[in-house]
Design an enzyme around this catalytic site. Structure first.
Site, PDB file in Angstrom:
ATOM      1  N   ARG A 197      12.079  -5.494   3.948  1.00  0.00           N
ATOM      2  CA  ARG A 197      11.800  -4.050   3.899  1.00  0.00           C
ATOM      3  C   ARG A 197      12.867  -3.258   4.647  1.00  0.00           C
ATOM      4  O   ARG A 197      13.305  -3.630   5.723  1.00  0.00           O
ATOM      5  CB  ARG A 197      10.441  -3.752   4.540  1.00  0.00           C
TER       6      ARG A 197
ATOM      7  N   LYS B 272       0.826  -1.212   0.000  1.00  0.00           N
ATOM      8  CA  LYS B 272       0.000   0.000   0.000  1.00  0.00           C
ATOM      9  C   LYS B 272       0.859   1.261   0.000  1.00  0.00           C
ATOM     10  O   LYS B 272       0.645   2.167  -0.796  1.00  0.00           O
ATOM     11  CB  LYS B 272      -0.917   0.047   1.241  1.00  0.00           C
TER      12      LYS B 272
ATOM     13  N   ARG C 291       0.220  -8.684  13.626  1.00  0.00           N
ATOM     14  CA  ARG C 291      -0.382  -7.626  12.797  1.00  0.00           C
ATOM     15  C   ARG C 291      -1.269  -8.232  11.709  1.00  0.00           C
ATOM     16  O   ARG C 291      -2.357  -7.732  11.440  1.00  0.00           O
ATOM     17  CB  ARG C 291       0.724  -6.762  12.164  1.00  0.00           C
TER      18      ARG C 291
ATOM     19  N   ARG D 250      -8.990   1.277   9.849  1.00  0.00           N
ATOM     20  CA  ARG D 250      -8.687  -0.084  10.292  1.00  0.00           C
ATOM     21  C   ARG D 250      -9.795  -0.630  11.165  1.00  0.00           C
ATOM     22  O   ARG D 250      -9.724  -1.781  11.583  1.00  0.00           O
ATOM     23  CB  ARG D 250      -7.385  -0.079  11.094  1.00  0.00           C
TER      24      ARG D 250
ATOM     25  N   ARG E  77      12.002  -1.569  10.332  1.00  0.00           N
ATOM     26  CA  ARG E  77      10.979  -1.105  11.260  1.00  0.00           C
ATOM     27  C   ARG E  77      10.928  -2.016  12.474  1.00  0.00           C
ATOM     28  O   ARG E  77      11.083  -3.217  12.353  1.00  0.00           O
ATOM     29  CB  ARG E  77       9.606  -1.115  10.555  1.00  0.00           C
TER      30      ARG E  77
HETATM   31  P1  AP5 Z   1       4.953  -1.475   1.793  1.00  0.00           P
HETATM   32  O1  AP5 Z   1       4.485  -0.659   0.640  1.00  0.00           O
HETATM   33  O2  AP5 Z   1       5.792  -0.816   2.849  1.00  0.00           O
HETATM   34  O3  AP5 Z   1       3.706  -2.259   2.452  1.00  0.00           O
HETATM   35  P2  AP5 Z   1       2.459  -1.686   3.213  1.00  0.00           P
HETATM   36  O4  AP5 Z   1       1.251  -2.362   2.661  1.00  0.00           O
HETATM   37  O5  AP5 Z   1       2.455  -0.203   3.258  1.00  0.00           O
HETATM   38  O6  AP5 Z   1       2.741  -2.359   4.630  1.00  0.00           O
HETATM   39  P3  AP5 Z   1       2.824  -1.770   6.094  1.00  0.00           P
HETATM   40  O7  AP5 Z   1       3.543  -2.832   6.902  1.00  0.00           O
HETATM   41  O8  AP5 Z   1       3.398  -0.392   6.155  1.00  0.00           O
HETATM   42  O9  AP5 Z   1       1.324  -1.738   6.479  1.00  0.00           O
HETATM   43  P4  AP5 Z   1       0.703  -1.691   7.844  1.00  0.00           P
HETATM   44  O10 AP5 Z   1      -0.690  -1.348   7.477  1.00  0.00           O
HETATM   45  O11 AP5 Z   1       0.863  -2.889   8.704  1.00  0.00           O
HETATM   46  O12 AP5 Z   1       1.556  -0.601   8.645  1.00  0.00           O
HETATM   47  P5  AP5 Z   1       1.267   0.910   9.032  1.00  0.00           P
HETATM   48  O13 AP5 Z   1       2.518   1.661   8.855  1.00  0.00           O
HETATM   49  O14 AP5 Z   1       0.022   1.401   8.389  1.00  0.00           O
HETATM   50  O15 AP5 Z   1       5.757  -2.721   1.178  1.00  0.00           O
HETATM   51  C1  AP5 Z   1       6.413  -3.670   2.002  1.00  0.00           C
HETATM   52  C2  AP5 Z   1       7.751  -4.056   1.365  1.00  0.00           C
HETATM   53  O16 AP5 Z   1       7.536  -4.644   0.072  1.00  0.00           O
HETATM   54  C3  AP5 Z   1       8.692  -2.866   1.112  1.00  0.00           C
HETATM   55  O17 AP5 Z   1       9.995  -3.316   1.346  1.00  0.00           O
HETATM   56  C4  AP5 Z   1       8.501  -2.536  -0.384  1.00  0.00           C
HETATM   57  O18 AP5 Z   1       9.690  -2.021  -0.941  1.00  0.00           O
HETATM   58  C5  AP5 Z   1       8.161  -3.903  -0.985  1.00  0.00           C
HETATM   59  N1  AP5 Z   1       7.152  -3.796  -2.038  1.00  0.00           N
HETATM   60  C6  AP5 Z   1       6.010  -3.059  -1.989  1.00  0.00           C
HETATM   61  N2  AP5 Z   1       5.275  -3.222  -3.113  1.00  0.00           N
HETATM   62  C7  AP5 Z   1       5.967  -4.102  -3.875  1.00  0.00           C
HETATM   63  C8  AP5 Z   1       5.708  -4.685  -5.138  1.00  0.00           C
HETATM   64  N3  AP5 Z   1       4.584  -4.399  -5.839  1.00  0.00           N
HETATM   65  N4  AP5 Z   1       6.613  -5.549  -5.662  1.00  0.00           N
HETATM   66  C9  AP5 Z   1       7.719  -5.870  -4.939  1.00  0.00           C
HETATM   67  N5  AP5 Z   1       8.030  -5.352  -3.732  1.00  0.00           N
HETATM   68  C10 AP5 Z   1       7.157  -4.484  -3.206  1.00  0.00           C
HETATM   69  O19 AP5 Z   1       0.914   0.758  10.579  1.00  0.00           O
HETATM   70  C11 AP5 Z   1       1.888   0.458  11.556  1.00  0.00           C
HETATM   71  C12 AP5 Z   1       1.235   0.488  12.945  1.00  0.00           C
HETATM   72  O20 AP5 Z   1       0.731   1.807  13.237  1.00  0.00           O
HETATM   73  C13 AP5 Z   1       0.018  -0.428  13.154  1.00  0.00           C
HETATM   74  O21 AP5 Z   1       0.409  -1.754  13.478  1.00  0.00           O
HETATM   75  C14 AP5 Z   1      -0.716   0.286  14.299  1.00  0.00           C
HETATM   76  O22 AP5 Z   1      -0.118   0.043  15.532  1.00  0.00           O
HETATM   77  C15 AP5 Z   1      -0.522   1.751  13.952  1.00  0.00           C
HETATM   78  N6  AP5 Z   1      -1.594   2.283  13.084  1.00  0.00           N
HETATM   79  C16 AP5 Z   1      -1.444   2.781  11.805  1.00  0.00           C
HETATM   80  N7  AP5 Z   1      -2.636   3.149  11.301  1.00  0.00           N
HETATM   81  C17 AP5 Z   1      -3.559   2.881  12.258  1.00  0.00           C
HETATM   82  C18 AP5 Z   1      -4.988   3.021  12.319  1.00  0.00           C
HETATM   83  N8  AP5 Z   1      -5.687   3.505  11.274  1.00  0.00           N
HETATM   84  N9  AP5 Z   1      -5.635   2.639  13.450  1.00  0.00           N
HETATM   85  C19 AP5 Z   1      -4.943   2.158  14.517  1.00  0.00           C
HETATM   86  N10 AP5 Z   1      -3.594   1.978  14.524  1.00  0.00           N
HETATM   87  C20 AP5 Z   1      -2.900   2.348  13.401  1.00  0.00           C
END
Ligand code: AP5
Length: 218
Positions: free
Chosen positions: A127, A13, A171, A88, A160
């Protein structure tokens, strides 16, 4: 254009949102990135969020909704926004509707990234992020030009805290428990589309832009 990207951790994403944001000139609002910035600054919010994020749990709805409301109201989001990592919970989805109707704005599309578990594990273990400018990399798929160094700002890349395997499992589990009500919510509104998160970045970008065209959104 106002978009939401849904998908499990590591679905891609954030990576796709960064590409769409740059090429379409709309704001990328990542609740995870905003929270990580607060943690880095050591703010009151950051101190509260740090433990929760390290455990792989969700930060309380009230805090997250305030963050998103501020970002949507900001100048950067005037041309449109991409919400990445939000909503979420059903409460967050409902509160977002309230914020948008108060601003006379609509959601155009919700994209659900379906990404296989094997791909997710491989992506999260490889990552790397830049702690200074937040650029994202992958050791094999999207490597920086010089190993371990950010292409944009030259900082040393890091992993991370929540990408440790036991936290990743938690997660993913939490995501699977909470996502179905959100999928139903947007499905009923008729604005939900599924895309394959397994595709490589450019192929997925092309598919999404084609979808925008077919829907008269661009
Ligand atoms: P990447 O694009 O980083 O993946 P992502 O889907 O963004 O994954 P996240 O782990 O960031 O999502 P998340 O929702 O768990 O974390 P968030 O930061 O929102 O890609 C991953 C890897 O793959 C990278 O290395 C990239 O280079 C590679 N890649 C990507 N696309 C590719 C492709 N097409 N082909 C090949 N390689 C590729 O949340 C973190 C924490 O914050 C949560 O656990 C929670 O505690 C808190 N939080 C955040 N939002 C909320 C909310 N709304 N409510 C409550 N708590 C929240």
């Amino acid at each position: 254009m106002n978009l939401i990207l849904l998908g499990p951790p590591g679905a891609g994403k954030g990576t796709q949102a960064a590409v769409l944001s740059e090429r379409l000139g709309i704001s990328h609002i990542s609740t995870g990135d905003i929270l990580r910035e607060e943690v880095k600054e050591g703010s009151a919010l950051g101190l509260k969020a740090k433990q929760i994020m390290q455990r792989g749990s969700l930060v309380p709805d009230e805090i997250i909704v305030q963050i998103v409301e501020k970002a949507i109201n900001g100048k950067k989001a005037a041309n449109g926004f991409i919400l990445d990592g939000f909503p979420r919970t059903l409460v967050q989805a409902e509160r977002l509707d309230g914020i948008l109707s108060g601003l006379n704005r609509n959601l155009d599309l919700v994209l659900d990234f379906k990404t296989s578990t094997a791909v997710i594990i491989e992506r999260l273990s490889g990552r790397r992020i830049c702690p200074s400018c937040r650029a994202g990399y992958h050791v094999k798929n999207i490597p920086p030009r010089a190993e371990g160094i950010c292409d944009n700002c030259g900082s040393r890349l890091s992993q991370r805290d929540d990408d440790k395997s036991e936290t990743v499992i938690k997660r993913i589990d939490l995501y699977q428990k909470s996502i179905s009500s959100i999928i139903d919510y947007y499905g009923k509104k008729g604005i939900l589309e599924t895309v394959s998160g397994d595709l490589e970045v450019e192929a997925l970008y092309k598919l999404i832009v084609e979808m925008f065209k077919n829907k008269g959104l661009s």
